[in-house]
Design an enzyme around this catalytic site. Sequence first.
Site, PDB file in Angstrom:
ATOM      1  N   SER A 185     -32.140  -7.782 -25.730  1.00 10.87           N
ATOM      2  CA  SER A 185     -33.404  -7.158 -25.367  1.00 10.87           C
ATOM      3  C   SER A 185     -33.255  -6.357 -24.066  1.00 10.87           C
ATOM      4  O   SER A 185     -32.431  -5.460 -24.002  1.00 10.87           O
ATOM      5  CB  SER A 185     -34.495  -8.231 -25.286  1.00 10.87           C
ATOM      6  OG  SER A 185     -35.760  -7.629 -25.243  1.00 10.87           O
ATOM      7  N   ASP A 209     -30.665  -6.198 -30.326  1.00 18.33           N
ATOM      8  CA  ASP A 209     -32.006  -5.614 -30.386  1.00 18.33           C
ATOM      9  C   ASP A 209     -32.431  -5.105 -29.005  1.00 18.33           C
ATOM     10  O   ASP A 209     -33.404  -5.605 -28.413  1.00 18.33           O
ATOM     11  CB  ASP A 209     -33.033  -6.596 -30.961  1.00 18.33           C
ATOM     12  CG  ASP A 209     -34.166  -5.838 -31.675  1.00 18.33           C
ATOM     13  OD1 ASP A 209     -33.893  -4.780 -32.275  1.00 18.33           O
ATOM     14  OD2 ASP A 209     -35.321  -6.288 -31.633  1.00 18.33           O
ATOM     15  N   HIS A 270     -37.222 -10.018 -33.525  1.00 19.25           N
ATOM     16  CA  HIS A 270     -36.505  -9.637 -32.299  1.00 19.25           C
ATOM     17  C   HIS A 270     -35.413 -10.666 -32.005  1.00 19.25           C
ATOM     18  O   HIS A 270     -34.269 -10.320 -31.715  1.00 19.25           O
ATOM     19  CB  HIS A 270     -37.520  -9.566 -31.166  1.00 19.25           C
ATOM     20  CG  HIS A 270     -37.025  -8.990 -29.885  1.00 19.25           C
ATOM     21  ND1 HIS A 270     -36.283  -7.833 -29.807  1.00 19.25           N
ATOM     22  CD2 HIS A 270     -37.187  -9.420 -28.591  1.00 19.25           C
ATOM     23  CE1 HIS A 270     -36.011  -7.580 -28.523  1.00 19.25           C
ATOM     24  NE2 HIS A 270     -36.545  -8.516 -27.783  1.00 19.25           N
TER      25      HIS A 270
END
Length: 332
Positions: A185, A209, A270
Site C-alpha cells: 500500500s 497493491d 487490498h
Amino acid sequence: MKVFAVFVASITLCAGNAIPLVPGDNSHYVEGESRYIWMLDEDSVPQLVDLAEPVDETLVNSRNEDSNQYWLYTRLNPNTAQVLVNGNANTVWNSNYDGSKPIKVIAHGWQGSGNSGVNSLVSSAFLEIEDVNIIVVDWRVVANNNYVIAVVGVPGVGQYVGNFLEWLINTAGGNWNNVHLIGFSLGAHVVGSAGLQAGGQPARVTGLDPAGPLWIGNPSALNSSNGQYVEAIHTDGGLQGVLIPIGDADFYPNNGRHPQPGCATSSCSHGRAPQLFASSVRTNHLQGRLCESFNQAQNEQCNGSILNMGNGIVSKRGSGIYGLSTGSSWPY
Ligand SMILES: *[C@@H]1O[C@H](CO)[C@@H](O)[C@H](O)[C@H]1NC(C)=O
Ligand SMILES: *[C@@H]1O[C@H](CO)[C@@H](O)[C@H](O)[C@H]1NC(C)=O
C-alpha cells in the site's frame, strides 16, 4: 459568505463527496474525484479517510532519519527483532546481520508499524525458503498520521531507507544485486523512494497493491526506475490501490480489482496482494499470462507468454502487463 455558499453547493451537488456510511464499502469511490475513501489500518480495520484534509507542514518537516526504525530478523532470530541504527556500526556487529546473504526489506502501509501482520506474513515466507536478512522498516512516526500527511511524508521516509541501506552495505557488506524491497500500500511508494535514493540499484522492488489515492500523477510514486526490476501486484485497483500499470511488470490477478475471490470489501481485496505474494514466495505457483493490452487484463482475457507473479527469486526479470486467476483462500 459567498465562498461558503459555493462550497456547500459543490458538496451537495457532487455525489462523490458524500460521506460513505458502510465501513470498508468503497462502492461510491471514483478515482481522482471522490473526497472520502475507506482505507485499511494496521489491524485491517477500515478507517474513513478525507483526501482533502489540510496538511500541517510543520509535522511533515519535523521528521528526520531517526523517525525510521530498522528491525532485523534472520533464521537465528525469526521472531525477535534486533534493531539496527543508521550510523551506529555496533548495532550491526552485535546483530545476526550477514552481508554475504540476501537482504529483503519490508515496508508496512498507512497506520501500520513494525508489528503489522504484513511483515511477519512476508518475512516468515522468505525465512522458510532461504537464509536471508529480513529488514522490517518501522515508519510508524509518519504512517500514524492522517492519510494526507502520511502521503506527503512518504518520499522522505523512503530516502531515509535508501540512505540506511547504502550505509549498511558500505559498513557491513551486502550486494545490491541481492536486495529485494517489498512494500504494501503506502509502503510500496516508500520502497520506491528508497530505490530511487539508491540510484535504482536494488535488484527487485515489489509493490503490493500500491496505494492509489493521491498517487495518480504523483512524481514520487513507485515507478520502473526504482530498481533493476520493479513489479506491482494490483488487487484493489481504482480504490485503495492504483489501477494503472506503474512497474516494469504489472500483475492483475482476477482483473486486479475489487472484489477479489472470497472478498466482500475493498479492504479485503487490498489485503489480498500481500497474501498472494507471501504464498508465491513459498511455492512460486502463481502464473501470469502476458496481456496484449490493459483492457485484456481488465477483461481477464490474457493468454500470452508466462511470467510467474511474485516469488522470492532475486534475479527475476520481466516486463509487460499480466493477468491470472487465483483461488479464494490460502494458498490461492
Ligand atoms: C521515476 O520517478 C523519478 C522521480 O520522480 C523520475 O526521475 C524518473 O524519471 C521516473 N521514471 C520513470 C520511468 O517514470
Ligand atoms: C489468445 O486469445 C485470442 C482471442 O482472445 C486468440 O486470438 C489467440 O489465438 C489466443 N492465443 C493463445 C496463445 O492462446
